[in-house]
Scaffold this motif. Structure first.
Motif, short mmCIF file in Angstrom:
data_model
loop_
_atom_site.label_atom_id
_atom_site.label_comp_id
_atom_site.label_asym_id
_atom_site.label_seq_id
_atom_site.Cartn_x
_atom_site.Cartn_y
_atom_site.Cartn_z
N PRO A 106 -1.55 1.87 -7.88
CA PRO A 106 -1.38 2.57 -6.59
C PRO A 106 -1.72 4.05 -6.67
O PRO A 106 -2.33 4.60 -5.75
CB PRO A 106 0.09 2.35 -6.25
N ALA A 166 -10.16 2.39 0.17
CA ALA A 166 -8.69 2.28 0.21
C ALA A 166 -8.26 0.82 0.26
O ALA A 166 -7.37 0.40 -0.49
CB ALA A 166 -8.14 3.04 1.41
N SER A 207 -12.02 5.21 -8.30
CA SER A 207 -11.79 3.93 -7.64
C SER A 207 -12.45 2.78 -8.39
O SER A 207 -11.85 1.72 -8.57
CB SER A 207 -12.31 3.98 -6.20
N MET A 236 0.85 -1.18 0.00
CA MET A 236 0.00 0.00 0.00
C MET A 236 0.89 1.23 0.00
O MET A 236 1.93 1.26 0.65
CB MET A 236 -0.92 -0.02 1.22
N ASN A 237 0.46 2.24 -0.72
CA ASN A 237 1.19 3.51 -0.81
C ASN A 237 1.41 4.06 0.61
O ASN A 237 0.47 4.16 1.39
CB ASN A 237 0.34 4.48 -1.65
N THR A 261 -9.31 -1.07 -3.18
CA THR A 261 -8.45 -0.80 -4.33
C THR A 261 -7.09 -1.48 -4.17
O THR A 261 -6.52 -1.98 -5.14
CB THR A 261 -8.26 0.71 -4.58
N HIS A 262 -6.60 -1.51 -2.95
CA HIS A 262 -5.31 -2.17 -2.70
C HIS A 262 -5.41 -3.68 -2.92
O HIS A 262 -4.58 -4.27 -3.62
CB HIS A 262 -4.83 -1.87 -1.28
N GLY A 270 -5.60 4.29 -7.20
CA GLY A 270 -6.26 3.80 -5.99
C GLY A 270 -6.16 4.79 -4.85
O GLY A 270 -7.14 5.05 -4.14
N THR A 271 -4.97 5.35 -4.70
CA THR A 271 -4.77 6.36 -3.66
C THR A 271 -5.60 7.60 -3.94
O THR A 271 -6.26 8.14 -3.05
CB THR A 271 -3.28 6.72 -3.54
N THR A 326 -1.25 5.03 3.60
CA THR A 326 -1.21 4.39 4.91
C THR A 326 -1.26 5.43 6.03
O THR A 326 -1.99 5.28 7.01
CB THR A 326 0.05 3.51 5.05
#
Length: 138
Positions: free
Chosen positions: A72, A62, A126, A1-2, A65-66, A75-76, A6
């Motif tokens: 990434p 979040a 997303s 995860m980015n 998407t992860h 998604g972020t 996080t």
């Protein structure tokens, strides 16, 4: 995860404490300890409800998407947009009815509309990124 996401998610989890405190504010409004007219009561309830639901949705987006393997970056971006909506929408409800006895929402109601647009953008980003990840995996 980015890592940035996080950090944002950690901060978001901590904001749930503020939402819970907002629930105690609503209890004080409901029992008359905090004076509020009918418009304020309605908007305070709407702001509180939207805060809780949109924060939960943002956390879910979040993670989804992860887990789906979405890009990434996209998604972020989508998750952060949904979490921004969790700020803008409730702020519009709360801040537009401040004052001793407002009879209609003030100009800050625009924040709710900005939040709605941000929410739609975040969900589209997303959704498309999760769909693209799924199609790429086929």
């Amino acid at each position: 995860m980015n890592p940035v996401l996080t950090i944002v998610l950690g901060i978001t989890l901590l904001t749930v404490v503020g939402i819970a405190f907002g629930g105690t504010f609503l209890l004080r409004v409901g029992n008359g300890t905090v004076p509020a007219n009918d418009l304020q009561k309605t908007f305070f309830r709407a702001g509180h409800a939207h805060a809780g639901v949109l924060v939960t949705l943002g956390l879910l987006v979040a993670v989804l998407t992860h887990v789906a393997g979405a890009s990434p970056g996209w998604g972020t971006a989508g998750a952060v947009a949904v979490l921004l909506a969790a700020i803008f929408v409730p702020a519009g409800f709360f801040l537009s009815v401040l004052g001793p006895d407002p009879q209609r929402p003030g100009p800050m109601i625009a924040s709710a509309w900005i939040g709605a647009a941000t929410l739609v953008a975040g969900l589209v980003i997303s959704g498309v990124s999760v769909l693209a990840a799924g199609l790429a995996a086929v």
